[in-house]
Each structure stands twice: as structure tokens, then as C-alpha cells.
Design a protein around this motif. Structure first.
Motif, PDB file in Angstrom:
ATOM      1  N   LEU A 118       0.800  -1.220   0.000  1.00 54.76           N
ATOM      2  CA  LEU A 118       0.000   0.000   0.000  1.00 54.76           C
ATOM      3  C   LEU A 118       0.841   1.284   0.000  1.00 54.76           C
ATOM      4  N   ILE A 119       2.167   1.158   0.010  1.00 55.07           N
ATOM      5  CA  ILE A 119       3.016   2.352   0.095  1.00 55.07           C
ATOM      6  C   ILE A 119       3.928   2.428  -1.126  1.00 55.07           C
ATOM      7  N   ASP A 120       4.014   3.637  -1.691  1.00 51.19           N
ATOM      8  CA  ASP A 120       4.890   3.858  -2.839  1.00 51.19           C
ATOM      9  C   ASP A 120       6.145   4.644  -2.482  1.00 51.19           C
ATOM     10  N   TYR A 121       6.063   5.429  -1.408  1.00 52.37           N
ATOM     11  CA  TYR A 121       7.212   6.246  -1.006  1.00 52.37           C
ATOM     12  C   TYR A 121       7.069   6.571   0.475  1.00 52.37           C
ATOM     13  N   ILE A 122       8.209   6.583   1.188  1.00 56.17           N
ATOM     14  CA  ILE A 122       8.198   6.865   2.626  1.00 56.17           C
ATOM     15  C   ILE A 122       9.240   7.932   2.938  1.00 56.17           C
ATOM     16  N   ALA A 123       8.846   8.899   3.756  1.00 55.60           N
ATOM     17  CA  ALA A 123       9.792   9.846   4.342  1.00 55.60           C
ATOM     18  C   ALA A 123       9.858   9.548   5.833  1.00 55.60           C
ATOM     19  N   LEU A 124      11.019   9.104   6.280  1.00 58.18           N
ATOM     20  CA  LEU A 124      11.196   8.695   7.672  1.00 58.18           C
ATOM     21  C   LEU A 124      11.991   9.753   8.423  1.00 58.18           C
ATOM     22  N   ASP A 125      11.407  10.263   9.497  1.00 57.45           N
ATOM     23  CA  ASP A 125      12.098  11.240  10.332  1.00 57.45           C
ATOM     24  C   ASP A 125      13.066  10.533  11.276  1.00 57.45           C
ATOM     25  N   TYR A 126      14.324  10.926  11.187  1.00 61.73           N
ATOM     26  CA  TYR A 126      15.370  10.409  12.072  1.00 61.73           C
ATOM     27  C   TYR A 126      15.655  11.538  13.059  1.00 61.73           C
ATOM     28  N   LYS A 127      15.049  11.445  14.227  1.00 59.97           N
ATOM     29  CA  LYS A 127      15.014  12.574  15.153  1.00 59.97           C
ATOM     30  C   LYS A 127      16.360  12.876  15.808  1.00 59.97           C
ATOM     31  N   ALA A 128      17.070  11.817  16.171  1.00 59.77           N
ATOM     32  CA  ALA A 128      18.283  11.996  16.970  1.00 59.77           C
ATOM     33  C   ALA A 128      18.986  10.662  17.129  1.00 59.77           C
ATOM     34  N   PRO A 129      20.281  10.683  17.484  1.00 64.16           N
ATOM     35  CA  PRO A 129      20.938   9.422  17.835  1.00 64.16           C
ATOM     36  C   PRO A 129      20.308   8.857  19.099  1.00 64.16           C
ATOM     37  N   ALA A 135      15.467  12.614  25.041  1.00 64.49           N
ATOM     38  CA  ALA A 135      15.471  14.016  25.453  1.00 64.49           C
ATOM     39  C   ALA A 135      14.848  14.918  24.389  1.00 64.49           C
ATOM     40  N   ILE A 136      15.122  14.638  23.131  1.00 64.53           N
ATOM     41  CA  ILE A 136      14.632  15.505  22.054  1.00 64.53           C
ATOM     42  C   ILE A 136      13.176  15.222  21.704  1.00 64.53           C
ATOM     43  N   THR A 137      12.767  13.942  21.720  1.00 64.20           N
ATOM     44  CA  THR A 137      11.407  13.590  21.313  1.00 64.20           C
ATOM     45  C   THR A 137      10.437  13.469  22.475  1.00 64.20           C
ATOM     46  N   GLN A 138      10.978  13.471  23.708  1.00 66.19           N
ATOM     47  CA  GLN A 138      10.133  13.268  24.899  1.00 66.19           C
ATOM     48  C   GLN A 138       9.372  11.948  24.792  1.00 66.19           C
ATOM     49  N   SER A 139      10.033  10.937  24.255  1.00 71.78           N
ATOM     50  CA  SER A 139       9.414   9.619  24.088  1.00 71.78           C
ATOM     51  C   SER A 139      10.484   8.540  24.228  1.00 71.78           C
ATOM     52  N   ASP A 140      10.036   7.303  24.410  1.00 72.42           N
ATOM     53  CA  ASP A 140      10.947   6.158  24.484  1.00 72.42           C
ATOM     54  C   ASP A 140      10.765   5.272  23.255  1.00 72.42           C
ATOM     55  N   LEU A 141      10.669   5.906  22.084  1.00 76.98           N
ATOM     56  CA  LEU A 141      10.289   5.194  20.868  1.00 76.98           C
ATOM     57  C   LEU A 141      11.453   4.983  19.895  1.00 76.98           C
ATOM     58  N   TYR A 142      12.676   4.986  20.421  1.00 75.64           N
ATOM     59  CA  TYR A 142      13.818   4.771  19.521  1.00 75.64           C
ATOM     60  C   TYR A 142      13.808   3.366  18.926  1.00 75.64           C
ATOM     61  N   ASP A 143      13.561   2.354  19.741  1.00 76.84           N
ATOM     62  CA  ASP A 143      13.584   0.976  19.238  1.00 76.84           C
ATOM     63  C   ASP A 143      12.543   0.750  18.143  1.00 76.84           C
ATOM     64  N   PRO A 144      11.293   1.231  18.310  1.00 74.61           N
ATOM     65  CA  PRO A 144      10.335   1.124  17.203  1.00 74.61           C
ATOM     66  C   PRO A 144      10.809   1.852  15.943  1.00 74.61           C
ATOM     67  N   PHE A 145      11.419   3.019  16.115  1.00 76.26           N
ATOM     68  CA  PHE A 145      11.962   3.734  14.952  1.00 76.26           C
ATOM     69  C   PHE A 145      12.976   2.872  14.208  1.00 76.26           C
ATOM     70  N   GLU A 146      13.894   2.268  14.960  1.00 77.31           N
ATOM     71  CA  GLU A 146      14.929   1.451  14.317  1.00 77.31           C
ATOM     72  C   GLU A 146      14.303   0.246  13.607  1.00 77.31           C
ATOM     73  N   LYS A 147      13.306  -0.338  14.215  1.00 76.39           N
ATOM     74  CA  LYS A 147      12.628  -1.476  13.592  1.00 76.39           C
ATOM     75  C   LYS A 147      11.925  -1.058  12.312  1.00 76.39           C
ATOM     76  N   THR A 148      11.308   0.121  12.334  1.00 76.96           N
ATOM     77  CA  THR A 148      10.644   0.623  11.133  1.00 76.96           C
ATOM     78  C   THR A 148      11.649   0.847  10.016  1.00 76.96           C
ATOM     79  N   LEU A 149      12.795   1.433  10.341  1.00 72.50           N
ATOM     80  CA  LEU A 149      13.841   1.636   9.341  1.00 72.50           C
ATOM     81  C   LEU A 149      14.254   0.307   8.729  1.00 72.50           C
ATOM     82  N   ASP A 150      14.455  -0.697   9.562  1.00 76.00           N
ATOM     83  CA  ASP A 150      14.828  -2.023   9.063  1.00 76.00           C
ATOM     84  C   ASP A 150      13.775  -2.569   8.101  1.00 76.00           C
ATOM     85  N   LEU A 151      12.502  -2.431   8.461  1.00 73.46           N
ATOM     86  CA  LEU A 151      11.407  -2.927   7.616  1.00 73.46           C
ATOM     87  C   LEU A 151      11.412  -2.242   6.251  1.00 73.46           C
TER      88      LEU A 151
END
Length: 229
Positions: A118-129, A135-151
Motif C-alpha cells: 500500500l506504500i509507494d514512497y516513505i519519508a522517515l524522520d530520524y530525530k536523533a541518535p 530528550a529531544i522527542t520526549q518519548s521512548d520510541l527509539y527501538d520502534p523507529f529502528e525497527k521501522t527503518l529495518d522494515l
């Protein structure tokens, strides 16, 4: 798809030539986000409520068939919304290309979208190392981000990775760490840096950013750092 009584979409940009590479598109801005990035300049979307239902959006898109090439799903964070998959399915049935702007926080949904083609193009925000992500995103969602990048990389979907740069939040060493991380993931192509917008309302009060980085110095043989105005 049945009319959804909820109104998850904050607003609609009916036409753009800038947000989908080489295509004419409209943008659906979804209200709400599961991150609170300090530099976010869409606080009204992130903190606000939607005003448009899926039904109204589909009616608009029917009127744009054969006039627009693509639909951009943005926000906020579009992928976190209930019924996003049925909506994207309807949009694809109309013949539109689909681009998703995402912070990568919902790999399970991303996997379903990929499986359904269902997707033709993705823009993925890489917020911070990883060291600065919370600290920058006020979230603990780094691991999901990395998994999404892998997918995304495994699926070989056309994509771009992008980062918003504020000189008080990210140092040159941080950018080098982020680029090395992308190299280790075998990402290649353009890596877009967009400067923080000084003098605009943001989620957090920040000092003025000294927006100056050396894209050529940061680039590698496989990753070209590109400044996006």
C-alpha cells in the motif's frame, strides 16, 4: 469503506508539487502525535484535534482522480490513527500513489502496509541518535523507529531519511553518529537535513539555532547529505 464518524484529519493541502518527488499531490495532515519533539513547528496539529472525516476526504479525492498523482499522509503522526489502513486501501483503489511521512513509531502498522503493498514512497524522520532520542522527542520510541527503518530497507520501498537540525540539540558529532548508523544499516542515497525554523512557534522554547552545517564534509561515498530549505 463506511463513513467514519471521527475526524482524525486536522487539515488538507489540496495541491503541492514539493512533497512527493516529481509528482503532483495533496497532503492529509493528521492531528495528534506520540512524540513531543522540542523543535516541532506544528504544535497546532500535534496538540490539536481533527476537523475532517475520512468520508469527506474520500469525496475530495474522488473529485481529484486523474488530476493528482499522489496522496501524502502526514501530521502529526498519521500511522498511529485507527483505520489508517482501510483509508490508504481506498486511496490506492482510486489509483493514487501513496507517500507516508512518519516518525517510525509504529512498525507493526508499517509491516501491515508493506505486506498489503500500500506504500509507494516513505519519508522517515530520524530525530536523533539513540543517546539523545528521548530528550529531544520526549518519548521512548527509539527501538520502534529502528525497527521501522529495518522494515523499510528490507522491503526496498523508495524512501528518504530526514532530520531537523537545531544547533543546541544536535552537534556535528551527533550527525556523524547518525550517518554512521545509517551506513551500518546499508542505507544509501540522500540524507536530508532541514534547518530549524527560527522565529516560529514551537512546542518548546528554544534558543536561536545557528543553522550552519557542512553537507559536503558530512557526506560519505554512499550517503549524500542534502540541505533542504
Amino acid at each position: 469503506m463506511k463513513e467514519n464518524v471521527s475526524t482524525p484529519i486536522y487539515s488538507l493541502t489540496p495541491f503541492t508539487l514539493l512533497d512527493y518527488p516529481h509528482k503532483s499531490a495533496c497532503i492529509l495532515w493528521f492531528a495528534g502525535c506520540n512524540m513531543r519533539c522540542l523543535y516541532c513547528y506544528n504544535p497546532e496539529i500535534v496538540l490539536g484535534k481533527g476537523s475532517l472525516s475520512f468520508g469527506k476526504i474520500l469525496s475530495f479525492l474522488y473529485s481529484r482522480k486523474n488530476l493528482l498523482d499522489a496522496v501524502v499522509f502526514s501530521g502529526g503522526e498519521c500511522v498511529m490513527h485507527k483505520n489508517i489502513i482501510p483509508l490508504i486501501s481506498e486511496v490506492k483503489k482510486m489509483g493514487f500513489l501513496v507517500k507516508i511521512d512518519t516518525n517510525g513509531s509504529s512498525p507493526e502498522v508499517m509491516q501491515k502496509l508493506i505486506n498489503k503493498d500500500l506504500i509507494d514512497y516513505i519519508a522517515l524522520d530520524y530525530k536523533a541518535p539513540k543517546s539523545k532520542f528521548e530528550a529531544i522527542t520526549q518519548s521512548d520510541l527509539y527501538d520502534p523507529f529502528e525497527k521501522t527503518l529495518d522494515l523499510i530497507l528490507q522491503a526496498k520501498i523508495p524512501c528518504e531519511v530526514r532530520t531537523t537540525y537545531h544547533s543546541e540539540l544536535l552537534l556535528d558529532d551527533d550527525l556523524e553518529t547518525m550517518i554512521q548508523f545509517l551506513q551500518n544499516k546499508n542505507y544509501s542515497g540522500n540524507y536530508y537535513i532541514q534547518y530549524f525554523k527560527n522565529n516560529v512557534e514551537t512546542l518548546s522554547k528554544l534558543e536561536r539555532s545557528n543553522n550552519k552545517i557542512d553537507c559536503e564534509k558530512l557526506s560519505t561515498p554512499t550517503i549524500k547529505v542534502v540541505l533542504r530549505e
